[in-house]
Each structure stands twice: as structure tokens, then as C-alpha cells.
Scaffold this active site. Structure first.
Site, PDB file in Angstrom:
ATOM      1  N   LYS A 153       0.851  -1.196   0.000  1.00 48.61           N
ATOM      2  CA  LYS A 153       0.000   0.000   0.000  1.00 48.61           C
ATOM      3  C   LYS A 153       0.885   1.243   0.000  1.00 48.61           C
ATOM      4  O   LYS A 153       1.459   1.622   1.021  1.00 48.61           O
ATOM      5  CB  LYS A 153      -0.924   0.037   1.225  1.00 48.61           C
ATOM      6  CG  LYS A 153      -2.051   1.055   1.015  1.00 48.61           C
ATOM      7  CD  LYS A 153      -2.592   1.670   2.258  1.00 48.61           C
ATOM      8  CE  LYS A 153      -1.797   2.809   2.802  1.00 48.61           C
ATOM      9  NZ  LYS A 153      -1.644   3.982   1.911  1.00 48.61           N
ATOM     10  N   THR A 208       6.418   8.435  13.112  1.00 46.66           N
ATOM     11  CA  THR A 208       6.420   7.718  14.387  1.00 46.66           C
ATOM     12  C   THR A 208       4.990   7.621  14.933  1.00 46.66           C
ATOM     13  O   THR A 208       4.603   6.593  15.508  1.00 46.66           O
ATOM     14  CB  THR A 208       7.374   8.424  15.379  1.00 46.66           C
ATOM     15  OG1 THR A 208       8.697   8.343  14.825  1.00 46.66           O
ATOM     16  CG2 THR A 208       7.377   7.763  16.745  1.00 46.66           C
ATOM     17  N   VAL A 210       2.072   7.343  13.275  1.00 48.28           N
ATOM     18  CA  VAL A 210       1.339   6.246  12.618  1.00 48.28           C
ATOM     19  C   VAL A 210       1.994   4.902  12.967  1.00 48.28           C
ATOM     20  O   VAL A 210       1.304   3.894  13.144  1.00 48.28           O
ATOM     21  CB  VAL A 210       1.253   6.462  11.085  1.00 48.28           C
ATOM     22  CG1 VAL A 210       0.627   5.253  10.406  1.00 48.28           C
ATOM     23  CG2 VAL A 210       0.436   7.717  10.773  1.00 48.28           C
ATOM     24  N   GLU A 228      10.135   1.640  10.211  1.00 50.71           N
ATOM     25  CA  GLU A 228      11.159   2.655   9.907  1.00 50.71           C
ATOM     26  C   GLU A 228      10.468   3.999  10.065  1.00 50.71           C
ATOM     27  O   GLU A 228       9.591   4.342   9.267  1.00 50.71           O
ATOM     28  CB  GLU A 228      11.679   2.489   8.472  1.00 50.71           C
ATOM     29  CG  GLU A 228      12.423   1.191   8.220  1.00 50.71           C
ATOM     30  CD  GLU A 228      13.743   1.100   8.961  1.00 50.71           C
ATOM     31  OE1 GLU A 228      14.260   2.141   9.423  1.00 50.71           O
ATOM     32  OE2 GLU A 228      14.258  -0.027   9.103  1.00 50.71           O
ATOM     33  N   CYS A 262      13.845  11.078   6.087  1.00 50.66           N
ATOM     34  CA  CYS A 262      13.917  10.611   7.477  1.00 50.66           C
ATOM     35  C   CYS A 262      15.326  10.718   8.026  1.00 50.66           C
ATOM     36  O   CYS A 262      15.523  10.828   9.223  1.00 50.66           O
ATOM     37  CB  CYS A 262      13.422   9.174   7.558  1.00 50.66           C
ATOM     38  SG  CYS A 262      14.266   8.105   6.407  1.00 50.66           S
ATOM     39  N   GLU A 355      10.688  16.609  14.342  1.00 52.52           N
ATOM     40  CA  GLU A 355      11.024  16.359  12.936  1.00 52.52           C
ATOM     41  C   GLU A 355      10.236  17.359  12.081  1.00 52.52           C
ATOM     42  O   GLU A 355       9.008  17.375  12.124  1.00 52.52           O
ATOM     43  CB  GLU A 355      10.619  14.931  12.546  1.00 52.52           C
ATOM     44  CG  GLU A 355      10.994  14.600  11.122  1.00 52.52           C
ATOM     45  CD  GLU A 355      10.603  13.179  10.722  1.00 52.52           C
ATOM     46  OE1 GLU A 355       9.462  12.775  10.987  1.00 52.52           O
ATOM     47  OE2 GLU A 355      11.448  12.488  10.136  1.00 52.52           O
TER      48      GLU A 355
HETATM   49  P1  NAD Z   1       2.631   8.631   7.364  1.00 52.00           P
HETATM   50  O1  NAD Z   1       2.986   7.952   8.625  1.00 52.00           O
HETATM   51  O2  NAD Z   1       1.626   9.693   7.389  1.00 52.00           O
HETATM   52  O3  NAD Z   1       2.120   7.568   6.267  1.00 52.00           O
HETATM   53  C1  NAD Z   1       2.904   6.467   5.890  1.00 52.00           C
HETATM   54  C2  NAD Z   1       1.987   5.397   5.305  1.00 52.00           C
HETATM   55  O4  NAD Z   1       1.119   4.919   6.316  1.00 52.00           O
HETATM   56  C3  NAD Z   1       1.094   5.885   4.171  1.00 52.00           C
HETATM   57  O5  NAD Z   1       0.998   4.872   3.196  1.00 52.00           O
HETATM   58  C4  NAD Z   1      -0.247   6.077   4.868  1.00 52.00           C
HETATM   59  O6  NAD Z   1      -1.352   5.941   4.004  1.00 52.00           O
HETATM   60  C5  NAD Z   1      -0.219   4.921   5.865  1.00 52.00           C
HETATM   61  N1  NAD Z   1      -1.104   5.071   7.018  1.00 52.00           N
HETATM   62  C6  NAD Z   1      -1.514   6.207   7.626  1.00 52.00           C
HETATM   63  N2  NAD Z   1      -2.344   5.920   8.670  1.00 52.00           N
HETATM   64  C7  NAD Z   1      -2.443   4.565   8.719  1.00 52.00           C
HETATM   65  C8  NAD Z   1      -3.144   3.657   9.577  1.00 52.00           C
HETATM   66  N3  NAD Z   1      -3.881   4.078  10.594  1.00 52.00           N
HETATM   67  N4  NAD Z   1      -3.031   2.335   9.328  1.00 52.00           N
HETATM   68  C9  NAD Z   1      -2.253   1.878   8.313  1.00 52.00           C
HETATM   69  N5  NAD Z   1      -1.582   2.691   7.469  1.00 52.00           N
HETATM   70  C10 NAD Z   1      -1.665   4.021   7.673  1.00 52.00           C
HETATM   71  O7  NAD Z   1       4.039   9.137   6.792  1.00 52.00           O
HETATM   72  P2  NAD Z   1       4.298  10.049   5.533  1.00 52.00           P
HETATM   73  O8  NAD Z   1       3.819  11.414   5.881  1.00 52.00           O
HETATM   74  O9  NAD Z   1       3.842   9.381   4.289  1.00 52.00           O
HETATM   75  O10 NAD Z   1       5.909  10.035   5.502  1.00 52.00           O
HETATM   76  C11 NAD Z   1       6.669  10.859   6.271  1.00 52.00           C
HETATM   77  C12 NAD Z   1       7.189  10.160   7.514  1.00 52.00           C
HETATM   78  O11 NAD Z   1       7.866   8.961   7.158  1.00 52.00           O
HETATM   79  C13 NAD Z   1       8.236  10.986   8.249  1.00 52.00           C
HETATM   80  O12 NAD Z   1       8.001  10.945   9.642  1.00 52.00           O
HETATM   81  C14 NAD Z   1       9.545  10.290   7.937  1.00 52.00           C
HETATM   82  O13 NAD Z   1      10.554  10.454   8.882  1.00 52.00           O
HETATM   83  C15 NAD Z   1       9.112   8.878   7.830  1.00 52.00           C
HETATM   84  N6  NAD Z   1      10.082   8.116   7.027  1.00 52.00           N
HETATM   85  C16 NAD Z   1      10.908   7.234   7.646  1.00 52.00           C
HETATM   86  C17 NAD Z   1      11.862   6.523   6.906  1.00 52.00           C
HETATM   87  C18 NAD Z   1      12.799   5.556   7.562  1.00 52.00           C
HETATM   88  O14 NAD Z   1      13.323   4.717   6.854  1.00 52.00           O
HETATM   89  N7  NAD Z   1      13.003   5.606   8.855  1.00 52.00           N
HETATM   90  C19 NAD Z   1      11.941   6.714   5.537  1.00 52.00           C
HETATM   91  C20 NAD Z   1      11.074   7.620   4.928  1.00 52.00           C
HETATM   92  C21 NAD Z   1      10.127   8.301   5.695  1.00 52.00           C
END
Ligand code: NAD
Length: 453
Positions: A153, A208, A210, A228, A262, A355
Site C-alpha cells: 500500500k 512515528t 502512525v 522505519e 527521514c 522532525e
Molecule cells: P505517514 O505515517 O503519514 O504515512 C505512511 C503510510 O502509512 C502511508 O501509506 C499512509 O497511508 C499509511 N497510514 C496512515 N495511517 C495509517 C493507519 N492508521 N493504518 C495503516 N496505514 C496508515 O508518513 P508520511 O507522511 O507518508 O511520511 C513521512 C514520515 O515517514 C516521516 O516521519 C519520515 O521520517 C518517515 N520516514 C521514515 C523513513 C525511515 O526509513 N526511517 C523513511 C522515509 C520516511
């Protein structure tokens, strides 16, 4: 129902794609479940050949995928090309790993015990919008190599390369049902995958906040989970460093991908004795950053992903913020934000603790090595970091003292296909890439063979 996908550089509609809901998630899990026994049974050399074939098919479409990713995620085309190159490399690496998914033999009383690394079953991959296909590939490679089937997804804002990937995988000969992509909202479609009783594991990259929801949801059915998550990584610059090199690299450790990374080293910790010299060099670099059209070959930084993201980022730079350097950004349509450096920032300032996920760097001065380590570790996160010094012993001493998963010395890079990547503390659980990732997509099975001896 459709998902409207925008181009962040123009705010124009790039595509409308079917919007997957919980029923579509159920159907995808059912397809993956049906495909699992046969995929698991594919002999390792044949599975390796299929994954090499998939890597070749992706390589053939590399430029097309790069342009699609650049437009949908708003990233400079040069960066998108680099990312697609990594996607290909990841599949080649894990194609090679299929036949090295080894167990142990352990002599024990009365016989021999041996271990096997068995696949888990159906795995749900939930990914963010900042590196859409790259982060999906980090999970898809080891997951498929280990013999699992997948429901991916992607983030609602950037589903296009994932949908292309599903088509490419089929064309490359992966059996129907092995790779399934559902492009839908996290709160409905994603949530269903997390709760689904037929999903054995969720591999998640995102915020973090979610991540906590995912861990809690997965607990109901004792799913395996790797996470991650976010970061607030430090970039430590000691006075004995090559300051020009450190200042030339530091902006790219924050402003790469418009700060939506990230690994962003968004806390630049500088030894006070070198602060003025470092800031002079940094200013010149930041003012020269070319922000603009992602498809222009000269562009170094694109827009933010959305209007909401721009609003969040702007909230960290209020009227009275200590703006030391502000680069340029285009006017007009597009979610633009200029590269911005705040200096000096107090360690307890909101901008230094949270962040930001945008092109805003905080410069925090420190007195000595002990204070540098204390400040660097004073965060709930622990994903990446850099150390700039000419003193090799100090570099290693500080590296060992930092609570963070991925560090570089005199460099701002974090990610390599062959090395583990992941976070300490609230930056996550588990590791991507390298041999470590395979372990997270398998269970260890112990078989005891009584020999009577
Ligand atoms: P997000 O947490 O908003 O969404 C990530 C994914 O989770 C999306 O596909 C979203 O649709 C899904 N999601 C949201 N709510 C959900 C739920 N209740 N149940 C299941 N799935 C759900 O993150 P984002 O805004 O897309 O990305 C940015 C974040 O990702 C930043 O905090 C960044 O640091 C982190 N990130 C971490 C890494 C790493 O490897 N550590 C890499 C890239 C991004």
C-alpha cells in the site's frame, strides 16, 4: 471512487487512480494468500532468476519511472534517476541472496539440530510519499526473495510508481498474486491490512505517530512488525574538521529531497570555536541552491509534497525565528519553500526537537566533545548522523557513543544496498537492506534429527 494525484511543482492533476478501500485490501490479501504456496515452493535458483528478470525489466523502464517519480513526488530528475538505479540494484542484490538464505547445523545430544529460514506468508508493506518506489523496493526485495507474497500500500499522494511496479512484475514473469498493490487511504485500506488475520507481517515506513498505531493494531493478531520511522538526526562538526567540506555537505544532508528525508541531519551541531567560519561557508552554499522545476536538469531542490506539508514546515519558522540564511524559491503555483538555516537555536526549541520534514536546518553550537554527544543524544529519535573531524580516534569514539542506527564520518550519506539501515529508539524497529533485512522476512525453524549417537 478515485484518488486524485497532484504534481507538487504545478498543483495540476497528474492522474486519477482507483481508490482502494477495505474490500480491495481484503481481495488483495486473498490473492496473495492463494499465490503463496506455489511461490514459496519455487526452487531457489528459479526464484533468483525471476528476481534478476524483474531487475532487468525495471532497468529497461528506469528513465520512464524516474520521470514519473520526479513529477509525482516533486523531486529533481537527477535524484529520481539515482533512486531508480538503487531500485534496480536492490532487486539484483536480493536475487543474489535467494540462494544464500542459509540455516545452521548444531550438534546436540543424541542427534543433530538444523535451522531453516522459512517465509512468513502474506506480508503487507505500507510506505510513505518521500521516496515512494525506493522504500517499497527495500521491502519488496528481501520479502519476495524469502518466498513471501506481498500486498503493497503506497502513500495516497504518490501511488503511481507502485502501480507501475505491479504491472512490470507481472510482465517480468512473477506469478499472478505474488505482488498486489492497493492504492488507498491509510486510515481505511492501510488499517484493514494491519488488522487482517491472514497477514503475517506488516513492514511499515512512515511517521512515528502512525508507527505507534500500526504496532498497536498488529498486536491483536501478533503480527511481525518492522518500523522505519521519523528522525531528528545530528550533524556534528568539530573545529578540527575540513570546514569547507563539512559546510559544502551539510546543506545536502538537510535540503536533499526538500528536507523530506527521514535521515535529514537537521540539527547541525558546531563547535563554538568554528561557528563563524562554518556559517560563512554554509551561507554561500545555501544561497546557491537552485530550487525549481523538478524536470529541469539544473534543479537541485524541488517543492514540498503538499500545501499541508508547507504549512507545517512554515510553522517552525515564525516571525521571530533566528533566520541566518534563506535561499530562494519560485513564486506561483507549486508547494515551494526556500532552504532556511536557523542559528543559533536553543536545544529545547521546538524546531530543534521535532522532525520538521522540510528544508529547515537548526544550527546549535557546542563547547566540547562531551557536550556534543549529550546534545546529539538528547532526542527521542536515533536514525542517522554525521561526524566531521580530522581526529580518527575521536570520530570512532563519538560514533560509538551516539544512540543512532546509521552514522557516517566525514560524509553525509546513510544508505547503501549492502548495509543495514534503521533506527534506535523511536526511529524504529528492525533493519532494511543488507543481509539483515532478509532475517526480518523469515522465521527460524529448528529441526532435530535423532541419530542415536
Ligand atoms: P505517514 O505515517 O503519514 O504515512 C505512511 C503510510 O502509512 C502511508 O501509506 C499512509 O497511508 C499509511 N497510514 C496512515 N495511517 C495509517 C493507519 N492508521 N493504518 C495503516 N496505514 C496508515 O508518513 P508520511 O507522511 O507518508 O511520511 C513521512 C514520515 O515517514 C516521516 O516521519 C519520515 O521520517 C518517515 N520516514 C521514515 C523513513 C525511515 O526509513 N526511517 C523513511 C522515509 C520516511
Amino acid at each position: 471512487m478515485t484518488l486524485t494525484v497532484l504534481e507538487p511543482a504545478t498543483e495540476a492533476v497528474l492522474a486519477e487512480v482507483p481508490r482502494a478501500g477495505p474490500d480491495d485490501a481484503d481481495a488483495a490479501v486473498a490473492r496473495a494468500k492463494a499465490a503463496y504456496p506455489a511461490w514459496r515452493a519455487v526452487a531457489p535458483p528459479d526464484r533468483a532468476r525471476l528476481l534478476y528478470g524483474l531487475a532487468d525489466a525495471l532497468a529497461e523502464r528506469q528513465e520512464e519511472l524516474a520521470v514519473l517519480e520526479a513529477r509525482n513526488a516533486g523531486k529533481p530528475i537527477g535524484d529520481a534517476r539515482g533512486e531508480m538505479g538503487m531500485v534496480v540494484d536492490v532487486f539484483r542484490y536480493y536475487a543474489g541472496a535467494v540462494e544464500r538464505n542459509l540455516g545452521d547445523t548444531i550438534p546436540v545430544t543424541g542427534g543433530v539440530a538444523m535451522t531453516f529460514r522459512e517465509p512468513l506468508g502474506v506480508v503487507a508493506l505500507i510506505t510513505p510519499w518521500n521516496f515512494p518506489l525506493t522504500i517499497a523496493a527495500w521491502k519488496l526485495g528481501p520479502c519476495l526473495a524469502a518466498g513471501n507474497t506481498v500486498v503493497l500500500k503506497p502513500a495516497e499522494l504518490t501511488p503511481l510508481t507502485a502501480l507501475e511496479f505491479e504491472r512490470i512484475a507481472l510482465e517480468a514473469g512473477l506469478p499472478e498474486g505474488v505482488v498486489n498493490v492497493v492504492a488507498g487511504p491509510g486510515s481505511t485500506c492501510g488499517r484493514r491490512l494491519v488488522e487482517h488475520p491472514d497477514v503475517a507481517k506488516v513492514a511499515f515506513t512512515g511517521s512515528t505517530a502512525v508507527g505507534r498505531t500500526i504496532a498497536a493494531g498488529a498486536a491483536q493478531t501478533i503480527k511481525r512488525v518492522t518500523l522505519e520511522l521519523g528522525g531528528k538526526s545530528p550533524n556534528l562538526v568539530f573545529a578540527d574538521a575540513d570546514l569547507e567540506a563539512a559546510a559544502a555537505a551539510a546543506p545536502w544532508a538537510v535540503f536533499g529531497n526538500a528536507g523530506q528525508d527521514c535521515c535529514a541531519r537537521s540539527r547541525i551541531l558546531v563547535e563554538s570555536a568554528a561557528l563563524d567560519r562554518f556559517m560563512d561557508a554554509l551561507e554561500e552554499v545555501v544561497e546557491g541552491i537552485r530550487v525549481g522545476d523538478p524536470l529541469d536538469e539544473a534543479t537541485q531542490m524541488g517543492p514540498l509534497i503538499s500545501a499541508a506539508q508547507r504549512e507545517t514546515v512554515a510553522s517552525y519558522v515564525p516571525e521571530d525565528a533566528p533566520v541566518a540564511v534563506r535561499g530562494s524559491a519560485p513564486d506561483g503555483p507549486g508547494f515551494w519553500f526556500p532552504p532556511t538555516v536557523l542559528c543559533p537555536v536553543a536545544p529545547d526549541d521546538r524546531a530543534a526537537r521535532e522532525e520538521i520534514f522540510g528544508p529547515v536546518a537548526c544550527v546549535i553550537p557546542f563547547r566540547d566533545e562531551a557536550e556534543a554527544i549529550e546534545l546529539a543524544n538528547d532526542t527521542v529519535y536515533g536514525l542517522s548522523g554525521s561526524i566531521w573531524t580530522r581526529d580518527g580516534a575521536r570520530a570512532l569514539r563519538v560514533a560509538r557513543a551516539l544512540d543512532t542506527g546509521v552514522l557516517s564520518i566525514n560524509s553525509n550519506t546513510s544508505v547503501r544496498v549492502a548495509t543495514p539501515f534503521g533506527g534506535f529508539k523511536q526511529s524504529g524497529v528492525g533493519r532494511e537492506l543488507g543481509p539483515h533485512a532478509l532475517e526480518h522476512y523469515t522465521e527460524v525453524k529448528t529441526v532435530y534429527y535423532a541419530t542415536g549417537g
